[in-house]
Design a protein around this motif. Structure first.
Motif, PDB file in Angstrom:
ATOM      1  N   TYR A  34       0.835  -1.204   0.000  1.00 23.00           N
ATOM      2  CA  TYR A  34       0.000   0.000   0.000  1.00 23.00           C
ATOM      3  C   TYR A  34       0.871   1.256   0.000  1.00 23.00           C
ATOM      4  CZ  TYR A  34      -3.394  -3.358   1.930  1.00 23.00           C
ATOM      5  OH  TYR A  34      -4.192  -4.450   2.145  1.00 23.00           O
ATOM      6  N   TRP A  35       0.348   2.292  -0.653  1.00 20.89           N
ATOM      7  CA  TRP A  35       0.863   3.647  -0.486  1.00 20.89           C
ATOM      8  C   TRP A  35      -0.260   4.508   0.059  1.00 20.89           C
ATOM      9  CZ3 TRP A  35       5.641   5.154  -0.209  1.00 20.89           C
ATOM     10  CH2 TRP A  35       6.638   4.505  -0.933  1.00 20.89           C
ATOM     11  N   TYR A  36       0.039   5.210   1.151  1.00 20.27           N
ATOM     12  CA  TYR A  36      -0.891   6.144   1.760  1.00 20.27           C
ATOM     13  C   TYR A  36      -0.257   7.534   1.771  1.00 20.27           C
ATOM     14  CZ  TYR A  36      -3.581   2.264   3.792  1.00 20.27           C
ATOM     15  OH  TYR A  36      -4.351   1.132   3.987  1.00 20.27           O
ATOM     16  N   GLN A  45      -4.955   8.653   3.684  1.00 16.46           N
ATOM     17  CA  GLN A  45      -5.637   8.528   2.404  1.00 16.46           C
ATOM     18  C   GLN A  45      -4.954   7.440   1.590  1.00 16.46           C
ATOM     19  OE1 GLN A  45      -4.950  11.731  -0.399  1.00 16.46           O
ATOM     20  NE2 GLN A  45      -6.975  11.499  -1.294  1.00 16.46           N
ATOM     21  N   LEU A  46      -5.697   6.401   1.236  1.00 12.76           N
ATOM     22  CA  LEU A  46      -5.135   5.335   0.417  1.00 12.76           C
ATOM     23  C   LEU A  46      -4.950   5.817  -1.008  1.00 12.76           C
ATOM     24  CD1 LEU A  46      -4.279   2.359   0.101  1.00 12.76           C
ATOM     25  CD2 LEU A  46      -6.687   1.823  -0.342  1.00 12.76           C
ATOM     26  N   TYR A  49      -2.899   0.332  -3.969  1.00 13.35           N
ATOM     27  CA  TYR A  49      -2.585  -0.918  -3.311  1.00 13.35           C
ATOM     28  C   TYR A  49      -2.370  -1.989  -4.365  1.00 13.35           C
ATOM     29  CZ  TYR A  49      -7.425  -2.661  -3.779  1.00 13.35           C
ATOM     30  OH  TYR A  49      -8.641  -3.089  -4.256  1.00 13.35           O
ATOM     31  N   GLU A  59      -6.702   4.348  -6.065  1.00  6.79           N
ATOM     32  CA  GLU A  59      -7.870   4.799  -5.318  1.00  6.79           C
ATOM     33  C   GLU A  59      -8.215   6.250  -5.591  1.00  6.79           C
ATOM     34  OE1 GLU A  59      -9.949   2.945  -3.096  1.00  6.79           O
ATOM     35  OE2 GLU A  59      -8.936   1.500  -4.388  1.00  6.79           O
TER      36      GLU A  59
ATOM     37  N   LYS B  98      -8.633  -3.535   1.630  1.00  8.84           N
ATOM     38  CA  LYS B  98      -8.603  -2.121   2.016  1.00  8.84           C
ATOM     39  C   LYS B  98      -9.106  -1.934   3.441  1.00  8.84           C
ATOM     40  CE  LYS B  98     -11.028  -0.688  -1.522  1.00  8.84           C
ATOM     41  NZ  LYS B  98     -11.682   0.280  -2.456  1.00  8.84           N
TER      42      LYS B  98
END
Lengths: 112, 111
Positions: A34-36, A45-46, A49, A59, B98
């Protein structure tokens, strides 16, 4: 043991320049990656992924892209940075056999 | 309505006090629950993980889940200045890639 590495920790980039943030995971195979982005007072905030090599889900449509060239490597990129791209970026993973999410130390990006 | 609501604070308490941090969630499908601690300019670190209603204790920390009320809490006993951080609640259901995050509560322990 499992670990996650993220770099660089801090960077200052001019508007219009490219970006590359890199993240690698050790000690587990086929993790979800994941990168947030985290803005002050606004939570996580996503951005992207990935459930496998070459599989990227976006996203938030924006100036950024992500790639997963290897099983445990996740890269966040931009061709031309905007001022609004400034922020704290976090890479994270969930192990293939687990449900908890683990975060890297984060990368502070300032676009000037 | 947000899927997870968390009071952003800031919350300030004197050293040694019991701290109560709370989140409510709206989706009854959520099955497991986590609390993270995040120091300034650092990545969040996992404090507690639980998937059942009731209490789970780890040292000075207790995670409490009430699935009937869709309410989760983190209690910190004998709070220390080193507990000053932002605390995030995270919820998810099995098989969902998620996760859902609260916005975080900023906590300050006053010596």
């Amino acid at each position: 043991s499992q670990t996650i590495h993220q770099w660089p920790a801090t960077l200052v980039q001019p508007v219009g320049s490219p970006l590359s943030l890199e993240c690698t995971v050790e000690g587990t195979s086929n993790p979800n990656l994941y990168w947030y982005r985290q803005a002050a007072g606004r939570g996580l905030q996503l951005l992207f992924y990935s459930v496998g090599i070459g599989q990227i889900s976006s996203e938030v449509p924006q100036n950024l892209s992500a790639s997963r060239p290897q099983d445990r490597q996740f890269i966040l990129s931009s061709k031309k940075l905007l001022l609004s791209d400034s922020g704290f970026y976090l890479c994270a993973y969930t192990p293939n056999s687990g449900n908890t999410i683990y975060f890297g130390e984060g990368s502070w990006l300032t676009v000037v | 309505q947000k899927e997870v609501e968390q009071d952003p604070g800031p919350l300030s308490v004197p050293e040694g006090a019991i701290v109560s941090l709370n989140c409510t969630y709206s989706n009854s499908a959520f099955q497991y629950f986590m609390w993270y601690r995040q120091y300034s300019r650092k990545g969040p670190e996992l404090l507690m993980y639980t998937y059942s209603s009731g209490n789970k204790e780890d040292g000075r920390f207790t995670a409490q889940v009430d699935k009937s009320s869709k309410y989760i809490s983190l209690f910190i006993r004998d709070s220390q200045p080193s507990d000053s951080a932002t605390y995030l609640c995270v919820v998810n259901n099995f098989g969902n890639e998620k996760l859902t995050f609260g916005t975080g509560t900023r906590l300050t322990i006053i010596p």
